[in-house]
Design an enzyme around this catalytic site. Sequence first.
Site, PDB file in Angstrom:
ATOM      1  N   TYR A  69     -16.089  26.824  -6.682  1.00 23.17           N
ATOM      2  CA  TYR A  69     -16.162  26.531  -8.119  1.00 23.17           C
ATOM      3  C   TYR A  69     -17.600  26.435  -8.603  1.00 23.17           C
ATOM      4  O   TYR A  69     -18.497  26.022  -7.872  1.00 23.17           O
ATOM      5  CB  TYR A  69     -15.465  25.202  -8.434  1.00 23.17           C
ATOM      6  CG  TYR A  69     -14.087  25.364  -9.042  1.00 23.17           C
ATOM      7  CD1 TYR A  69     -13.925  25.843 -10.337  1.00 23.17           C
ATOM      8  CD2 TYR A  69     -12.948  25.041  -8.320  1.00 23.17           C
ATOM      9  CE1 TYR A  69     -12.669  25.990 -10.889  1.00 23.17           C
ATOM     10  CE2 TYR A  69     -11.688  25.187  -8.862  1.00 23.17           C
ATOM     11  CZ  TYR A  69     -11.547  25.669 -10.156  1.00 23.17           C
ATOM     12  OH  TYR A  69     -10.309  25.819 -10.698  1.00 23.17           O
ATOM     13  N   GLU A  70     -17.782  26.823  -9.875  1.00 18.81           N
ATOM     14  CA  GLU A  70     -19.029  26.568 -10.579  1.00 18.81           C
ATOM     15  C   GLU A  70     -18.774  25.560 -11.698  1.00 18.81           C
ATOM     16  O   GLU A  70     -17.731  25.614 -12.368  1.00 18.81           O
ATOM     17  CB  GLU A  70     -19.600  27.845 -11.204  1.00 18.81           C
ATOM     18  CG  GLU A  70     -20.561  28.596 -10.334  1.00 18.81           C
ATOM     19  CD  GLU A  70     -19.864  29.390  -9.237  1.00 18.81           C
ATOM     20  OE1 GLU A  70     -20.527  29.750  -8.268  1.00 18.81           O
ATOM     21  OE2 GLU A  70     -18.646  29.645  -9.351  1.00 18.81           O
TER      22      GLU A  70
ATOM     23  N   LEU B  89     -24.154  17.198  -6.650  1.00 18.96           N
ATOM     24  CA  LEU B  89     -24.324  18.352  -7.527  1.00 18.96           C
ATOM     25  C   LEU B  89     -25.754  18.866  -7.493  1.00 18.96           C
ATOM     26  O   LEU B  89     -25.994  20.066  -7.643  1.00 18.96           O
ATOM     27  CB  LEU B  89     -23.934  17.990  -8.960  1.00 18.96           C
ATOM     28  CG  LEU B  89     -22.483  17.584  -9.202  1.00 18.96           C
ATOM     29  CD1 LEU B  89     -22.230  17.413 -10.686  1.00 18.96           C
ATOM     30  CD2 LEU B  89     -21.518  18.607  -8.610  1.00 18.96           C
TER      31      LEU B  89
ATOM     32  N   ASP C 185     -16.919  15.813  -5.455  1.00 16.96           N
ATOM     33  CA  ASP C 185     -18.041  16.737  -5.291  1.00 16.96           C
ATOM     34  C   ASP C 185     -19.397  16.055  -5.433  1.00 16.96           C
ATOM     35  O   ASP C 185     -20.385  16.511  -4.843  1.00 16.96           O
ATOM     36  CB  ASP C 185     -17.935  17.879  -6.304  1.00 16.96           C
ATOM     37  CG  ASP C 185     -16.838  18.872  -5.942  1.00 16.96           C
ATOM     38  OD1 ASP C 185     -16.460  18.914  -4.765  1.00 16.96           O
ATOM     39  OD2 ASP C 185     -16.359  19.591  -6.835  1.00 16.96           O
TER      40      ASP C 185
END
Length: 684
Positions: A378-379, A300, A294
Amino acid sequence: MKGHPLDPLSNLEIKAAAEACKAYASKQKLGKLFFHAITLQEPAKVKLFAYEDSGPRLTREAFAIFSFPGSGQPYEALIDLDADQVVTCSKADGLASFTVQDILDVEAIIKEDSKIIEVLKEHGVTDMDTVCVDPWPIHPTEEMPMVRLVQAFIYIRKYVGDNQYARPVPFVPIYDPGEKKVVEIKRLHTGPVKLPEQASQYHRDFVKATRTDIKPLDVVQPEGPSFKVSGNVIGWQKWQIRVGFNYREGLVLHQVKYQDGEELRPIIHRASIAEMCVPYAADKEPFNHKCVFDIGDLGLGVCANSLELGCDCLGHIKYFDGTINTPEGDAVVLPNIICLHEEDAGILWKHTEMRTNHAESRRSRRLVISFFTTVANYEYGMYWNFYQDGSVQCEIKLTGQVSTNYALPGEEEPALGTTMLPDVIATHHQHIFAARLDMAVDDHAGGRDLQVSEVDVKALPAGPKNPFGFAFKPVETVFTRESEAQRDCNASLARTWRISNHNKKHPTTGKPVSYKLLPNQSQTLLALPESSMGIKAGFAAHNLWVTPHCDKERWPGGNYPVQNLHNNGLTAWVKKDRPLFGKDPVLWHCFGATHIARPEDFPVMPVEVAGFWLKPVGFFKSNPAIDLPATKNPTSKMHCRNGSSTEATANGNANGCSMDAIPHGGPPNGYAHSAAVKGMNGYH
């Protein structure tokens, strides 16, 4: 140059860097540019230390990654912002990361694709407004062409606010962002099947039976917070912390120091979460392609949430904005993405003297610096907590929605996943994070005096030094080379890792001052080492790695992990087996969660927490929080038997956190168990 060399790029600096790149491209006849990143080029560590020591002025620089429309080939440019010109520009080795625009394009184009429309019709879906697409970078095979590809997980939302993850479809398109077209459709079933019908909602408009027995719980600071902020520097209690932000890591901590008497002592030079991987358990196509990085694949920072007052953080809040770039090179401000606030953290220390019943108790307060990021389903909440005793805690809070798929044939009882709803499977997976910790334990000269060691607590063997069989002690092993410093957690040995400054000694013990990395027990990568996932995500194979500092070694999964079957990051660096002593060691701590999904994780997953601690060991002369004043919270109330509440009292003691001795010498043997002290002992 205004401000500090570590300040993130301003809007104007991002635009100036883009214009310099465009001018360079025009001169070189390179064509139109598509910007993947424009960020601060942080000064080399040695130059930064010289600057902090009243050294020469530093050139303000930016780093840009761009490609050309339709191509995933990245180019890297270093821009001198003082001169508004490109210093160096070169082709990078790999494929460029995805941008938010790439991700938005996927859903729009897939919903217009004739092949997708026809396949959806087979399953009874004709309204394309109900179609939702989650684009994921693809974990490649050797046969795949070296172009950026996306696997698109498709779901159906029957109405606005409906939870689409309850309704996956039984096929996965493969999409080429360069060509902007679907290149393949991977089917889970050979023919039409009935799509899932059962709803599972989390939206407030569809959760009707909400609780009614919750009373307000307010965090009130009538005199304001205890922290002060000047630019990007935070001062709180005895802590000083510089906050940074970039598109890839998101929140970054710089120059973390603690005021100890007359001395401002360095503890951390730079800390961040530098990479993460999310590998899925799979034994069939197409789910063997689910392993995302990610941070390296997307970033992010670009996915950061704008936080809402009174929801994401409570109390007296200070927000920091972040700035990223568009593909065209314009600047975009992300408001309120980093939250700064204080929290009560329970008891910090307490003791009741049994002979006099005199009690001393201090509550702990912590400073929390956090941000949240949403990556598709997703968090991830990234929290750095600073405590009054000199400890630092990193917490990552995982929540959001599990990635679901339509059940493969024969998966009524899936071996590698959990059935969340009929025909809806959540596959087992892991979330493994890699923290990059460039420590500065009492070091003002760039880490040359630091060493890293492993400390295990072991029982002594039977013999003269352990005549009763009770003895145990810590055993320390210093890492001298990279090959020695590839280590895993071991709870049975209470294993920790220590960062020591051999040039600074504790006045009582005579041992080097140090901080220890205290890990939470965390499983390493479960993919087999020889597998493509085991190779690409090799950094996740150990909980700890140590390397000598190198300004260019930033990304443990490699600079460009998109569809890269190899790892030119951490696992490649350590093959050199470089010496560590006197080389400014950097720690890479890999930790996370192995997620065997539960029915309780649907429709939204309650928070799971992963993280670690950094704690002082012989860094301070004694408890650094012994100087906290004894205070009593005046808003606390005592719940009475009739259900009412009254102001809490301390049985005549106004403080409530520092009890006087019991008159007449107290109860027998000094223990607080007589009626005379009933209600006093334990009320602090």
